[in-house]
Design a protein around this motif. Structure first.
Motif, PDB file in Angstrom:
ATOM      1  N   ALA A   1       0.945  -1.166  -0.080  1.00  0.00           N
ATOM      2  CA  ALA A   1       0.002   0.077  -0.013  1.00  0.00           C
ATOM      3  C   ALA A   1       0.827   1.335  -0.130  1.00  0.00           C
ATOM      4  N   LEU A   2       1.918   1.152   0.908  1.00  0.00           N
ATOM      5  CA  LEU A   2       2.984   2.389   0.814  1.00  0.00           C
ATOM      6  C   LEU A   2       3.421   2.597  -0.305  1.00  0.00           C
ATOM      7  N   THR A   3       3.897   1.519  -1.094  1.00  0.00           N
ATOM      8  CA  THR A   3       4.452   1.496  -2.424  1.00  0.00           C
ATOM      9  C   THR A   3       3.603   2.213  -3.564  1.00  0.00           C
ATOM     10  N   ALA A   4       2.416   1.746  -3.409  1.00  0.00           N
ATOM     11  CA  ALA A   4       1.166   2.103  -4.497  1.00  0.00           C
ATOM     12  C   ALA A   4       0.972   3.806  -4.095  1.00  0.00           C
ATOM     13  N   TRP A   5       0.904   4.170  -2.868  1.00  0.00           N
ATOM     14  CA  TRP A   5       0.129   5.410  -2.555  1.00  0.00           C
ATOM     15  C   TRP A   5       1.358   6.540  -2.027  1.00  0.00           C
ATOM     16  N   VAL A   6       2.317   6.068  -1.701  1.00  0.00           N
ATOM     17  CA  VAL A   6       3.435   7.050  -1.122  1.00  0.00           C
ATOM     18  C   VAL A   6       4.736   7.317  -2.116  1.00  0.00           C
ATOM     19  N   SER A   7       5.437   6.232  -2.022  1.00  0.00           N
ATOM     20  CA  SER A   7       6.803   6.213  -2.872  1.00  0.00           C
ATOM     21  C   SER A   7       7.066   4.867  -3.188  1.00  0.00           C
ATOM     22  N   HIS A   8       7.421   4.765  -4.440  1.00  0.00           N
ATOM     23  CA  HIS A   8       8.016   3.315  -4.949  1.00  0.00           C
ATOM     24  C   HIS A   8       9.287   2.870  -4.203  1.00  0.00           C
ATOM     25  N   HIS A   9       9.878   3.847  -3.406  1.00  0.00           N
ATOM     26  CA  HIS A   9      10.963   3.079  -2.526  1.00  0.00           C
ATOM     27  C   HIS A   9      10.579   2.232  -1.386  1.00  0.00           C
ATOM     28  N   PHE A  10       9.084   2.226  -1.124  1.00  0.00           N
ATOM     29  CA  PHE A  10       8.885   1.192  -0.198  1.00  0.00           C
ATOM     30  C   PHE A  10       8.885  -0.082  -0.700  1.00  0.00           C
ATOM     31  N   VAL A  11       9.063  -0.113  -1.686  1.00  0.00           N
ATOM     32  CA  VAL A  11       9.169  -1.795  -2.258  1.00  0.00           C
ATOM     33  C   VAL A  11      10.472  -2.524  -1.477  1.00  0.00           C
ATOM     34  N   TRP A  12      11.192  -1.800  -0.910  1.00  0.00           N
ATOM     35  CA  TRP A  12      12.458  -2.030  -0.307  1.00  0.00           C
ATOM     36  C   TRP A  12      11.950  -3.097   1.011  1.00  0.00           C
ATOM     37  N   LEU A  13      10.780  -2.367   1.511  1.00  0.00           N
ATOM     38  CA  LEU A  13      10.334  -2.848   2.755  1.00  0.00           C
ATOM     39  C   LEU A  13       9.582  -4.421   2.549  1.00  0.00           C
ATOM     40  N   THR A  14       8.986  -4.530   1.288  1.00  0.00           N
ATOM     41  CA  THR A  14       8.410  -5.830   0.782  1.00  0.00           C
ATOM     42  C   THR A  14       9.453  -6.865   0.741  1.00  0.00           C
ATOM     43  N   ILE A  15      10.626  -6.338  -0.096  1.00  0.00           N
ATOM     44  CA  ILE A  15      11.770  -7.257  -0.151  1.00  0.00           C
ATOM     45  C   ILE A  15      12.391  -7.876   1.062  1.00  0.00           C
ATOM     46  N   PHE A  16      12.587  -6.754   2.076  1.00  0.00           N
ATOM     47  CA  PHE A  16      13.035  -6.955   3.289  1.00  0.00           C
ATOM     48  C   PHE A  16      12.415  -8.060   3.914  1.00  0.00           C
ATOM     49  N   VAL A  17      10.920  -8.013   3.965  1.00  0.00           N
ATOM     50  CA  VAL A  17      10.143  -8.686   4.645  1.00  0.00           C
ATOM     51  C   VAL A  17      10.166 -10.213   4.078  1.00  0.00           C
ATOM     52  N   GLY A  18      10.227 -10.140   2.717  1.00  0.00           N
ATOM     53  CA  GLY A  18      10.189 -11.285   2.200  1.00  0.00           C
ATOM     54  C   GLY A  18      11.668 -12.170   2.325  1.00  0.00           C
TER      55      GLY A  18
END
Length: 66
Positions: A20-37
């Motif tokens: 949700a943060l990646t979609a609505w705030v900044s594309h840099h939040f994709v790194w949080l998804t990668i970290f969790v994965g």
């Protein structure tokens, strides 16, 4: 709720939040998804999970995996 289920729930919440943060705030939040994965992947092989340590200190009862 056992520690195992709470870790899975926490990981799911973090993935949904990061998407949700990646979609609505900044594309840099994709790194949080990668970290969790990555943490989910490495904990499958090593048995070490930082979230499990934190949730255990909060009082969740142990399960079979952690």
């Amino acid at each position: 709720m056992t520690l195992d289920r709470s870790v899975l729930a926490f990981a799911g919440i973090m993935v949904l939040l990061s998407v949700a943060l990646t979609a609505w705030v900044s594309h840099h939040f994709v790194w949080l998804t990668i970290f969790v994965g990555f943490n989910l992947f490495q904990s499958a092989f090593t048995g070490f999970c930082p979230a499990a340590k934190m949730l255990r200190k909060l009082g969740f009862r142990p399960g079979a995996a952690f």
